[in-house]
Design a protein around this motif. Structure first.
Motif, short mmCIF file in Angstrom:
data_model
loop_
_atom_site.label_atom_id
_atom_site.label_comp_id
_atom_site.label_asym_id
_atom_site.label_seq_id
_atom_site.Cartn_x
_atom_site.Cartn_y
_atom_site.Cartn_z
N ASN A 200 -6.38 -1.77 -12.45
CA ASN A 200 -6.26 -0.58 -12.46
C ASN A 200 -5.19 0.00 -11.63
O ASN A 200 -4.77 1.16 -11.73
N THR B 261 1.29 4.34 -2.88
CA THR B 261 0.76 5.56 -2.93
C THR B 261 2.04 6.46 -2.61
O THR B 261 1.90 7.80 -2.49
N PHE C 179 -14.74 -0.29 7.84
CA PHE C 179 -13.50 -1.13 8.09
C PHE C 179 -13.15 -1.25 9.50
O PHE C 179 -12.70 -2.53 10.00
N VAL D 190 -6.74 -0.98 -1.87
CA VAL D 190 -6.39 -0.99 -0.44
C VAL D 190 -7.77 -1.73 0.10
O VAL D 190 -7.81 -2.62 1.15
N ALA D 191 -8.98 -1.24 -0.25
CA ALA D 191 -10.16 -1.47 0.45
C ALA D 191 -10.50 -2.91 0.07
O ALA D 191 -10.71 -3.59 1.04
N LEU E 3 -7.17 11.37 -0.23
CA LEU E 3 -8.23 11.67 -1.36
C LEU E 3 -8.81 12.82 -1.18
O LEU E 3 -9.05 13.48 -2.37
N LEU F 282 -15.25 -4.06 10.65
CA LEU F 282 -15.04 -5.19 9.97
C LEU F 282 -13.77 -5.86 10.86
O LEU F 282 -13.94 -6.98 11.15
N LEU G 279 -8.39 -5.24 2.26
CA LEU G 279 -8.69 -5.20 3.63
C LEU G 279 -9.86 -5.85 3.89
O LEU G 279 -9.59 -6.77 4.97
N VAL G 280 -10.71 -5.94 2.87
CA VAL G 280 -11.54 -7.15 3.30
C VAL G 280 -11.05 -8.48 3.20
O VAL G 280 -11.46 -9.38 4.21
N TYR H 96 -3.49 3.89 8.13
CA TYR H 96 -3.00 4.13 6.63
C TYR H 96 -4.14 4.58 6.07
O TYR H 96 -4.34 5.52 5.07
N GLN I 122 -9.12 15.59 -4.32
CA GLN I 122 -10.45 15.47 -5.19
C GLN I 122 -11.20 16.72 -4.46
O GLN I 122 -12.33 16.84 -5.23
N TYR J 19 -15.54 8.55 -8.15
CA TYR J 19 -15.29 7.42 -9.11
C TYR J 19 -16.33 7.65 -10.43
O TYR J 19 -16.41 6.57 -11.19
N LEU K 181 -4.90 7.74 3.82
CA LEU K 181 -5.22 7.52 2.27
C LEU K 181 -6.56 8.40 2.13
O LEU K 181 -6.75 8.99 1.03
N TYR L 145 0.83 -1.05 0.05
CA TYR L 145 0.16 -0.11 -0.07
C TYR L 145 0.70 1.30 -0.14
O TYR L 145 0.72 2.24 -0.68
N TRP M 99 -4.55 11.36 -9.68
CA TRP M 99 -5.11 10.24 -10.20
C TRP M 99 -4.96 8.83 -9.91
O TRP M 99 -5.66 8.04 -9.77
N ASP M 100 -3.48 8.67 -9.48
CA ASP M 100 -3.04 7.34 -8.86
C ASP M 100 -3.59 7.00 -7.96
O ASP M 100 -3.97 5.92 -7.53
N ILE M 101 -3.85 8.01 -6.76
CA ILE M 101 -4.34 7.76 -5.61
C ILE M 101 -5.65 7.34 -5.69
O ILE M 101 -6.12 6.30 -5.00
N LYS M 102 -6.49 7.74 -6.69
CA LYS M 102 -7.76 7.35 -7.00
C LYS M 102 -7.77 5.80 -7.21
O LYS M 102 -8.60 5.11 -6.70
N GLN M 103 -6.93 5.32 -7.87
CA GLN M 103 -6.64 3.93 -8.34
C GLN M 103 -6.18 3.15 -7.14
O GLN M 103 -6.75 1.95 -7.15
N ALA M 104 -5.59 3.71 -6.21
CA ALA M 104 -5.12 2.94 -5.09
C ALA M 104 -6.04 2.51 -4.02
O ALA M 104 -6.13 1.48 -3.46
N TYR M 105 -7.07 3.43 -3.95
CA TYR M 105 -8.16 3.14 -3.09
C TYR M 105 -8.74 1.85 -3.23
O TYR M 105 -9.04 0.91 -2.32
N PRO M 106 -9.16 1.24 -4.18
CA PRO M 106 -10.03 -0.05 -4.70
C PRO M 106 -8.87 -1.02 -4.01
O PRO M 106 -9.34 -2.03 -3.39
#
Lengths: 499, 117
Positions: free
Chosen positions: A229, A146, B32, A161-162, B95, B35, A165-166, B87, B99, B108, B91, A142, A152-159
């Motif tokens: 992505n 980042t 999170f 990470v998410a 963001l 969870l 995490l799950v 973290y 944004q 998105y 993050l 992670y 723009w990259d940060i927006k792609q990093a979030y999915p």
């Protein structure tokens, strides 16, 4: 001296050393020497385990079912070896790519922590330490993802990470449920206790849960949307390291858990693995065809090839496992070098967008030759390294009468070739370069040297396939030999009584 | 006790999943947190009741003892969870700074992977 812990100690100590130092040339020497040392140790470990020895280190000399054990068999040694090789290549490429003063001060230490997590996942002998290894690897990944990211990259990093995490939460649940079910987390102990429980629905449920967890890490079909992505946002050397190693950790763990830990008569889970792998192969390669930039195409290809490996694990014969291991060895080297080639192409063209590049063949023919060799190897043309793994997987598929999956694999290979041709046409052969190539850049020649070394290695694997296959066969036999694994773990020195 | 714990874990998982699927960053973050705590509680509940189990000690235990292993496990898991949540906070804050929004759906809405050079 017990060598099983060295793949963990070297990156850990290096990371601390690098954190102490100031950014500069000295740190680069330390990082490169450490990677070289690690490669040497890994090769030594491989030679010892290939001779039939399983290295077991009971940490703190506590005996196996109670204490933590580190276990190093042939497959672990192969994976550690590949990890250090790709780390070395990506470090050297990174040094050639960016001057010292532009390097982020945390990049080198974080790469070492990433390696620590990867190596711990390969060496560990129990489910909870596997979780810890995964977490070290993921947190480092992670952070690297980042570290140098723009908005723009940060927006792609979030999915990324998410979803991971799950996945981590589910992994923790799986470890807890495994403890509730077996009363132990040690791989060898679980293998012994679950040997007679194969048809138990609780074991089946646990197997499905583990399949989902490691399917997320490996990037199996319905669970892979975080990958294509997020990987393209990484700098090229890191993208090569991620593409080479991270998803393969998931595949390694699938092989380890379904081969060594869980009982072998979970036919439903194996069937599920094979079917998901079939979907992954075809759908991911269609994704690759849809992309218009090099890193995007290559990222989808990772998934498609993960499908091949998992398909082999799903077939669940020793020969299929050997094919999967051979394919992992081939894929890590080829995929990392393709990402690095993409990096050089982007350096020369100023962008990795296919619409903006072109005519590299005229000015950098050697780069074109390297790309051709690796692209054809990825598609699986006969004398190259990609062919042998695929060939054996298809043979096993035919023997088991899974014609639909074999057909899917063939179609995926053909489509792989097509999407590689897309890069070839747009970047090397034809194309419409508006901007002149940056051939005066002093950096691309040393960068190409790293790629050439990796390409020679993959050609070597293709031509010396027999020797590599021997290693893969031995690794597969060891992974599937639950009794031998348990015997090796329980006979390790330690205090306390052995069961 | 077992049944109540099981129900609690189930409710926590449901809440966490529901919150993760929301649009606001703060709700996602709390999702999170919940969870990871639900997962920790599940591991803890795997210790089960101490009836009929022997603790890993030398000699006879003076009183019924709890299985120490799951506690050690969640101790590790809590620490890891802290790190990851820290973290995630950063993050999401980054963001928001980049944004100027805390709405994931807005963020998105017009993402096209191919538009990036």
């Amino acid at each position: 001296m017990n060598w099983a812990a060295t793949p963990l100690l070297i990156p850990l100590l290096t990371a601390l050393l690098l954190l102490l130092g100031r950014p500069g040339v000295g740190r680069r020497y330390v990082a490169a020497c450490s990677a070289l040392l690690q490669l040497g140790v890994a090769l030594y470990l491989l030679s010892r385990t290939y001779a039939g020895e399983t290295l077991v280190l009971p940490v703190g000399r506590w005996a196996a079912p109670f204490g933590i054990v580190l276990v190093m068999d042939t497959l672990s040694a192969v994976m550690v070896c590949l990890a250090s090789l790709i780390a070395l290549a990506s470090l050297l490429y990174g040094f050639a790519e960016s001057p010292v003063h532009l390097e982020h001060p945390l990049r080198l230490p974080l790469m070492q922590f990433l390696l620590l997590g990867i190596n711990l996942s390969f060496c560990t002998g129990d489910l909870f330490n596997l979780f810890v290894g995964f977490e070290i690897m993921l947190i480092a990944s992670y952070a690297l993802l980042t570290l140098e990211a723009d908005d723009w990259d940060i927006k792609q990093a979030y999915p990324y990470v998410a979803i991971n995490l799950v996945g981590s939460a589910l992994f923790l649940c799986a470890a807890g449920l495994a403890y509730g079910l077996f009363g132990t987390l040690n791989f060898a102990d679980i293998a012994l206790r679950s040997a007679t429980m194969g048809a138990d629905p609780r074991v089946q449920t646990l197997a499905m849960l583990l399949l989902v967890v490691f399917g997320i890490k490996a990037g199996l079909f319905p669970l892979y949307y975080w990958l294509p992505n997020s990987y393209p946002t990484l700098p090229y050397p890191l993208a090569a390291l991620y593409a080479g190693m991270l998803t393969k950790v998931g595949v390694y763990v699938l092989a380890r858990v379904f081969g060594t830990v869980l009982p072998h008569d979970l036919h439903f889970a194996h069937q599920g693995l094979a079917v998901l792998a079939g979907f992954t192969m075809v759908i991911a390669v269609l994704g690759a065809l849809s992309r218009q930039f090099i890193r995007g195409i290559l990222s989808f290809h990772i998934l498609s090839q993960i499908g091949f490996m998992v398909l082999a694990i799903g077939f669940f014969t020793p020969l299929a496992f050997a094919a999967a291991i051979f394919y992992i060895i081939h894929h890590i080297i080829v995929k990392a070098s393709l990402f690095l080639i993409g990096g050089v192409a982007a350096e020369l063209n100023g962008s990795d967008n296919l619409a903006r590049g072109g005519h590299l063949w005229r000015h950098a023919p050697w780069l074109g030759v390297l790309f051709l060799a690796q692209a054809l190897s990825l598609a699986g043309l006969p004398p190259l390294s990609g062919f042998w793994g695929k060939y054996v997987i298809l043979v096993v598929g035919f023997e088991q009468g899974r014609y639909l999956l074999v057909l899917a694999a063939l179609v995926a290979s053909l489509l792989t070739l097509m999407s590689m041709l897309k890069i070839w046409n747009a970047t090397f052969w034809g194309g419409n370069a508006h901007t002149p190539l940056r051939l005066e850049s002093p950096r691309w020649r040393p960068m190409t040297c790293v790629i050439a070394a990796l390409t020679l290695l993959s050609l070597g694997i293709g031509l010396g396939a027999e020797g590599v296959m021997q290693i893969a066969l031995q690794a597969a036999a060891q992974v599937l030999d639950q009794q031998g694994y348990a015997a090796a773990v329980f006979s390790a020195m330690g205090k306390g009584t052995l069961p | 006790m077992q049944l109540e714990t099981a129900i609690l874990v189930g409710v926590l998982f449901a809440c966490g999943t529901y919150l993760i699927l929301q649009r606001s960053f703060v709700q996602i973050l709390f999702g999170f947190v919940i969870l990871s705590n639900a997962a920790n509680l599940l591991v803890l509940s795997m210790a089960g009741l101490p009836d009929g189990k022997t603790p890993p000690i030398v000699g006879e235990p003076a009183a019924p003892m709890v299985d120490p292993l799951p506690q050690a496990l969640i101790l590790t898991a809590i620490v890891i969870g802290f790190g990851v949540i820290a973290y995630l906070v950063l993050l999401l804050y980054r963001l928001f700074l980049d944004q100027r929004t805390t709405n994931a759906a807005e963020l998105y809405a017009e993402t096209e992977a191919d538009s990036h050079e």
